[in-house]
Design a protein around this motif. Structure first.
Motif, PDB file in Angstrom:
ATOM      1  N   LEU A 124       2.425 -36.912  -7.286  1.00 34.00           N
ATOM      2  CA  LEU A 124       3.385 -36.900  -8.403  1.00 34.00           C
ATOM      3  C   LEU A 124       4.699 -37.557  -7.980  1.00 34.00           C
ATOM      4  CD1 LEU A 124       4.049 -36.019 -11.280  1.00 34.00           C
ATOM      5  CD2 LEU A 124       4.669 -33.767 -10.398  1.00 34.00           C
ATOM      6  N   GLU A 125       5.152 -37.235  -6.773  1.00 41.08           N
ATOM      7  CA  GLU A 125       6.387 -37.872  -6.277  1.00 41.08           C
ATOM      8  C   GLU A 125       6.197 -39.386  -6.234  1.00 41.08           C
ATOM      9  OE1 GLU A 125       7.472 -36.241  -2.442  1.00 41.08           O
ATOM     10  OE2 GLU A 125       7.515 -34.224  -3.303  1.00 41.08           O
ATOM     11  N   ARG A 126       5.028 -39.812  -5.726  1.00 40.40           N
ATOM     12  CA  ARG A 126       4.755 -41.243  -5.611  1.00 40.40           C
ATOM     13  C   ARG A 126       4.712 -41.891  -7.008  1.00 40.40           C
ATOM     14  NH1 ARG A 126      -0.409 -41.738  -3.812  1.00 40.40           N
ATOM     15  NH2 ARG A 126      -0.071 -40.183  -2.214  1.00 40.40           N
ATOM     16  N   ALA A 127       4.108 -41.175  -7.955  1.00 40.67           N
ATOM     17  CA  ALA A 127       3.934 -41.748  -9.300  1.00 40.67           C
ATOM     18  C   ALA A 127       5.286 -41.990  -9.979  1.00 40.67           C
ATOM     19  CB  ALA A 127       3.075 -40.823 -10.155  1.00 40.67           C
ATOM     20  N   THR A 128       6.278 -41.161  -9.642  1.00 44.49           N
ATOM     21  CA  THR A 128       7.585 -41.337 -10.311  1.00 44.49           C
ATOM     22  C   THR A 128       8.214 -42.671  -9.927  1.00 44.49           C
ATOM     23  OG1 THR A 128       8.818 -40.233  -8.544  1.00 44.49           O
ATOM     24  CG2 THR A 128       8.061 -38.847 -10.369  1.00 44.49           C
ATOM     25  N   ARG A 129       7.856 -43.226  -8.773  1.00 44.02           N
ATOM     26  CA  ARG A 129       8.446 -44.496  -8.308  1.00 44.02           C
ATOM     27  C   ARG A 129       7.573 -45.701  -8.662  1.00 44.02           C
ATOM     28  NH1 ARG A 129      13.540 -43.925  -8.024  1.00 44.02           N
ATOM     29  NH2 ARG A 129      13.938 -41.786  -7.407  1.00 44.02           N
TER      30      ARG A 129
END
Ligand code: PLP
Length: 384
Positions: free
Chosen positions: A48-53
């Motif tokens: 999820l953290e990766r997807a935000t970027r």
């Protein structure tokens, strides 16, 4: 002033969500609305953290982001043995909640009848009514919540367009056997009806019970519309990710309903959830064991309390019989439990067509500490 639509008078707001609001107001432990108080797997949080970027902040493909659908098709095929084509057999939805509405609107014309087992997850009657269909009910009878074959055959004589099968079942915890599903399929074939399944608890099934995928039964694929969700399997009820899985012919129509209802599920969350769909088999065995342990903890308190309750075969719900406590009905009991005992459960009558009002439904999708705290509080019922 103009009147609002008459179809809305045929059902009430959700009793489950209403109980949650009352629990929050009184600071009660919420064992009413089924969602965890623990985090999703670390893999999903990292993704999820990766997807935000990443480039995932605009509309995804209406019927589901390609990477998500591909991972989903692989995961479904792995567990059901069905050959699922991500481009033809899936529509990604905002949870199983939307999937059910899409399925019902895709299958039914106004005036059609839909068989619903009672007790039932409260959305089904509302889904049927909103899509112009009329629910007809067939009882699931305690203690094992089996159905009477003749009663079901009689319901099919009314020429329903579909039957809804919640498997594993909320609120009963019933897991339908292969024989039961084959009988339902036989009736659906005889009367040319769809089988709409709702299977968000497919991975929460306690031994020796086993989840049978209705769509994978011989000859069932073309008439089965599967509604499912990532909410419970990956502890992400707030991500609102689900799907409809059906034949290419049905999906071509279901896509239209979904498109005009919501356009699509959240793009960054679809991207992140791929990490869940790619989890190894050991994750699912772990999930089952995790919930089996929670069941054992929670039921041990109900045993100490000494009130009768249903033993779930799957899902994370248990219904406790409060008839010996002397309340006028289950709504009064539910309110008392929230205000005086500090634990929220749902009045069972909201799940039944029949006049049943002596049951309270609890769920055990909570941390062990929360379940023990709730269990200790419930023991105080003995003082009543
Ligand atoms: C049987 C059943 N279907 C559907 C849902 C809703 O799931 P979702 O979060 O995927 O909308 C629930 C949630 O409790 C459920 O119990």
């Amino acid at each position: 002033m103009p009147a609002t639509a008459t179809r809305l008078s045929a059902f009430t707001e959700s009793v489950i969500r209403g109980t949650t609001r009352l629990a929050t107001r009184h600071g009660a432990i919420n064992l009413a609305q089924g969602f965890p108080d623990f985090d999703p797997p670390e893999e999903l949080l990292t993704a999820l953290e990766r997807a935000t970027r990443g480039p995932h902040h605009q509309y995804a493909t209406t019927w589901g982001a390609p990477r998500f659908r591909e991972a989903l098709a692989r995961k479904i095929s792995r567990f059901s043995g069905l050959a699922i084509d991500p481009d033809q057999h899936l529509v990604v939805t905002c949870g199983s909640t939307e999937a059910m509405m899409v399925a019902m609107m895709t299958a039914c014309n106004p005036g059609d009848k839909v068989v619903v087992f009672s007790p039932f997850y409260e959305n089904y009657a509302a889904d049927a009514i909103l899509s112009g269909a009329e629910p007809i009910y067939v009882a699931l009878r305690p203690p094992d919540f089996s159905f009477d074959r003749e009663e079901l055959a009689k319901a099919f004589e009314q020429k329903p367009k579909a039957i809804v099968v919640c498997n594993p079942s909320n609120p009963t915890g019933k897991v339908f056997t292969r024989e039961e599903l084959l009988y339902i399929l036989q009736l659906a074939e005889e009367h040319d009806a769809f089988i709409i399944t709702d299977e968000p608890y497919e991975h929460i099934v306690f031994e020796p019970h086993q989840h049978v995928h209705t769509a994978a039964l011989p000859g069932a694929f073309e008439r089965t519309i599967v509604c499912n969700s990532l909410s419970k399997t990956y502890s992400i009820t707030g991500w609102r990710l689900g799907y409809v899985q059906a034949s290419a012919r049905v999906i071509a129509e279901a896509r239209k309903v979904h498109d005009f209802l919501t356009v699509g599920a959240a793009a960054p969350l679809q991207e992140a959830a791929v990490a869940g769909l790619e989890m190894p088999d050991s994750y699912y065995l772990g999930l089952r064991d995790h919930y089996a342990a929670k069941k054992d903890v929670f039921l041990s308190y109900l045993r100490q309390l000494g009130l009768p309750f249903t033993e779930p075969q799957g899902s994370y719900f248990v219904m406790m019989d409060i008839s010996s406590l002397g309340f006028a009905d289950d709504s009064e009991a539910s309110e008392w439990l929230i205000k005086e005992i500090g634990v929220a459960g749902v009045a069972g009558s909201s799940f039944f067509r029949e006049p049943v009002n002596h049951l309270i439904r609890f769920h055990f999708a909570k941390s062990e500490a929360t379940l023990r705290a709730a269990g200790e509080k419930l023991l105080a019922i003995r003082k009543r």
